[in-house]
Design a protein around this motif. Structure first.
Motif, PDB file in Angstrom:
ATOM      1  N   SER A  54       0.845  -1.196   0.000  1.00  0.00           N
ATOM      2  CA  SER A  54       0.000   0.000   0.000  1.00  0.00           C
ATOM      3  C   SER A  54       0.880   1.246   0.000  1.00  0.00           C
ATOM      4  N   ASP A  55       0.274   2.395  -0.317  1.00  0.00           N
ATOM      5  CA  ASP A  55       0.990   3.653  -0.108  1.00  0.00           C
ATOM      6  C   ASP A  55       0.756   4.172   1.319  1.00  0.00           C
ATOM      7  N   PHE A  56      -0.101   3.460   2.068  1.00  0.00           N
ATOM      8  CA  PHE A  56      -0.353   3.716   3.496  1.00  0.00           C
ATOM      9  C   PHE A  56      -0.932   5.107   3.779  1.00  0.00           C
ATOM     10  N   TYR A  57      -1.637   5.670   2.803  1.00  0.00           N
ATOM     11  CA  TYR A  57      -2.395   6.887   3.076  1.00  0.00           C
ATOM     12  C   TYR A  57      -3.781   6.432   3.525  1.00  0.00           C
ATOM     13  N   GLU A  58      -3.917   6.226   4.823  1.00  0.00           N
ATOM     14  CA  GLU A  58      -5.069   5.553   5.409  1.00  0.00           C
ATOM     15  C   GLU A  58      -5.992   6.518   6.143  1.00  0.00           C
ATOM     16  N   TRP A  59      -7.235   6.080   6.335  1.00  0.00           N
ATOM     17  CA  TRP A  59      -8.184   6.846   7.122  1.00  0.00           C
ATOM     18  C   TRP A  59      -7.950   6.654   8.613  1.00  0.00           C
ATOM     19  N   HIS A  60      -7.679   5.420   9.030  1.00  0.00           N
ATOM     20  CA  HIS A  60      -7.524   5.098  10.450  1.00  0.00           C
ATOM     21  C   HIS A  60      -6.072   4.681  10.699  1.00  0.00           C
ATOM     22  N   THR A  61      -5.202   5.671  10.834  1.00  0.00           N
ATOM     23  CA  THR A  61      -3.765   5.389  10.900  1.00  0.00           C
ATOM     24  C   THR A  61      -3.358   4.672  12.187  1.00  0.00           C
ATOM     25  N   ASP A  62      -3.718   5.215  13.340  1.00  0.00           N
ATOM     26  CA  ASP A  62      -3.251   4.654  14.614  1.00  0.00           C
ATOM     27  C   ASP A  62      -3.725   3.224  14.853  1.00  0.00           C
ATOM     28  N   PRO A  63      -5.018   2.941  14.750  1.00  0.00           N
ATOM     29  CA  PRO A  63      -5.442   1.553  15.000  1.00  0.00           C
ATOM     30  C   PRO A  63      -4.853   0.564  14.003  1.00  0.00           C
ATOM     31  N   LEU A  64      -4.694   0.973  12.748  1.00  0.00           N
ATOM     32  CA  LEU A  64      -4.122   0.070  11.757  1.00  0.00           C
ATOM     33  C   LEU A  64      -2.663  -0.241  12.076  1.00  0.00           C
ATOM     34  N   PHE A  65      -1.885   0.796  12.414  1.00  0.00           N
ATOM     35  CA  PHE A  65      -0.478   0.547  12.722  1.00  0.00           C
ATOM     36  C   PHE A  65      -0.344  -0.329  13.965  1.00  0.00           C
TER      37      PHE A  65
END
Length: 483
Positions: free
Chosen positions: A413-424
């Motif tokens: 992915s390019d990791f431009y996500e909506w839910h950054t903290d929970p995903l990481f």
């Protein structure tokens, strides 16, 4: 008449800075000829209208050095010129590869080189505007292939796809070595630009009308840009158009798969299993070790080595069953990676002792594991575009990790996500569990990717830096783990 300034520039009356005239050497007519050809190239790139003085001067130069006048015709393809003048084909190969001795070049030969370089660049870079036909796209792809050959690459290599994968430096003869351009520099700059031009041509095509005509569809050459358009528009196609679209997608998939299979086969695999005694057959005989271990049996008088013990190589490799979970962002910015990884997953799925799972996501996640052995069917089930929410994919991926230490999770992915903290946090939990987590910013043909800096820094701190670049890097990582 006004006087010149001390540095040779002409004074101005409007207060602007004086402009130095273009240097022209009366002692070197070849340099003047070369400049004429390159100024004519620049003029045509910025303005399609002919500049009469430059055109007539260029015609005179080309005729004087014995090259065909068709080189100056923007409508003539390189293919057509080479057909009429076959001896020029070898001159185009490696035409733009830097020479080792720049100072010792033949200046007369440089004029000839300038004429041919101008032809290739003009055909590839000056694409005009308006609608594009299938024939025009095919012609551009062919000319782009000649530009890649001029740079010392295989046709399709810089644009990605069927040319063997970008990033493999080859010499004009295809053998590599001295004179090979630094593709590590060329690919990030030239490759994406060529792909962007190709994508623009594809967008300007009346693609549905072309696909509906079998004769026109047959003239299309599959490329990543074309496959992207077909995948985006597949739900709007039917009948003959849909059948032709599927045929083009399958052709592209088969060609890329052949290249990737070669890369998988060449990559190092696994570690030797020394718990199993080596098989005592001649092909496994370790001659170097056998001689070394028996040196004490050397007889100086007889000049003979007596061997009382043979040593054999271990050849059995560990084949612990492994699970590979590939999660691919199928949003619009990741099409290249989606296509490559779908094909790559199918190749690994065909290896023994590897259990492959494939998940695609944007704002919704789709488990494509049932079709992972057939990348063609997999791609037809994708839905390119939309936003990016990796948490929905994580909900499908986490339950698949049954034995963490025998599992590798590849997240592309390019990791431009909506839910950054929970995903990481969930990704970090996978890493801490003992599973191998590989974040991948791109597995494209060009190797270019834009990765969210927030994720990039945190992956680095976690000890799992983002893998970006050519797909061979991912192949090597996976073969090392799965072996």
């Amino acid at each position: 008449m006004t006087d010149s300034t001390a540095d040779g520039t002409e004074p101005t009356t409007d207060g602007t800075e004086p402009v130095a005239p273009i240097a022209a050497s009366a002692d070197d007519p070849n340099e003047n000829r070369r400049q004429v050809l390159y100024w004519r190239l620049l003029a045509r790139l910025f303005d399609p209208e002919e500049q009469a003085a430059l055109e007539s001067a260029s015609v005179a130069v080309v005729e004087d050095i014995g090259l065909p006048a068709e080189l100056l015709d923007p409508r003539a393809s390189v293919d057509s010129i080479v057909q009429r003048h076959p001896d020029l084909a070898t001159e185009f190969d490696g035409l733009m590869v830097p020479e080792a001795d720049e100072d010792g070049r033949d200046r007369a030969a440089e004029v000839r080189r300038a004429a041919m370089v101008s032809k290739v660049l003009l055909n590839v870079l000056a694409t005009g505007s308006g609608a594009v036909s299938a024939g025009q796209l095919a012609g551009w792809q062919s000319d782009a292939g000649w530009l890649e050959r001029a740079l010392g690459c295989r046709p399709g290599q810089l644009r990605g796809g069927r040319g063997g994968g970008a990033g493999t430096g080859v010499s004009p003869t295809g053998t590599g070595g001295a004179g090979t351009p630094d593709l590590g520099t060329l690919i990030p700059e030239i490759g994406p630009e060529l792909a962007a031009i190709e994508a623009d041509l594809v967008k300007r095509m009346q693609l549905r009308e072309v696909l509906a005509d079998p004769a026109l569809a047959a003239r299309l050459t599959p490329s990543m840009s074309l496959i992207e358009q077909l995948l985006r528009d597949k739900d709007n196609l039917s009948g003959v158009a849909l059948a032709n679209a599927k045929a083009l997608i399958r052709r592209f998939v088969d060609e890329v798969a052949e290249v990737l299979r070669t890369q998988v086969a060449k990559a190092s695999v696994g570690t030797l299993d020394r718990s199993i005694p080596p098989k005592r057959v001649y092909r496994n005989l370790d001659l170097d070790r056998t001689i070394w271990k028996n040196l004490t049996n050397w007889s100086p008088e007889e000049e003979r080595l007596y061997v009382d013990r043979l040593f054999y190589r271990h050849t059995v490799r560990k084949t612990t069953p492994s699970r590979l979970i590939v999660v691919v962002d199928q949003s619009g910015s990741m099409v290249d990676s989606m296509v490559n990884c779908t094909i790559l997953a199918s190749i690994f799925a065909g290896l023994p002792k590897v259990d492959v799972h494939l998940i695609a996501y944007d704002t919704q996640a789709l488990d494509l594991t049932p079709w992972v052995h057939d990348p063609f069917e997999t791609l037809l089930r994708t839905n390119l575009g939309g936003g990016t929410d990796g948490t929905v994919a994580m909900a499908l991926a986490q339950p698949k990790i049954a034995e963490p230490r025998n599992t590798v999770v590849v997240w592309i992915s390019d990791f431009y996500e909506w839910h950054t903290d929970p995903l990481f946090e969930s990704m970090a939990a996978i890493h801490r569990s003992g599973a191998k987590f590989i974040p991948v910013g791109s597995v494209t043909s060009s190797g270019r990717a834009s990765v969210n800096p927030w994720f990039r820094e945190r992956f680095k701190d976690l000890g799992t830096p983002v893998l970006s670049g050519h797909i061979r890097k991912l192949v090597h990582e996976l073969k090392t783990f799965l072996g």
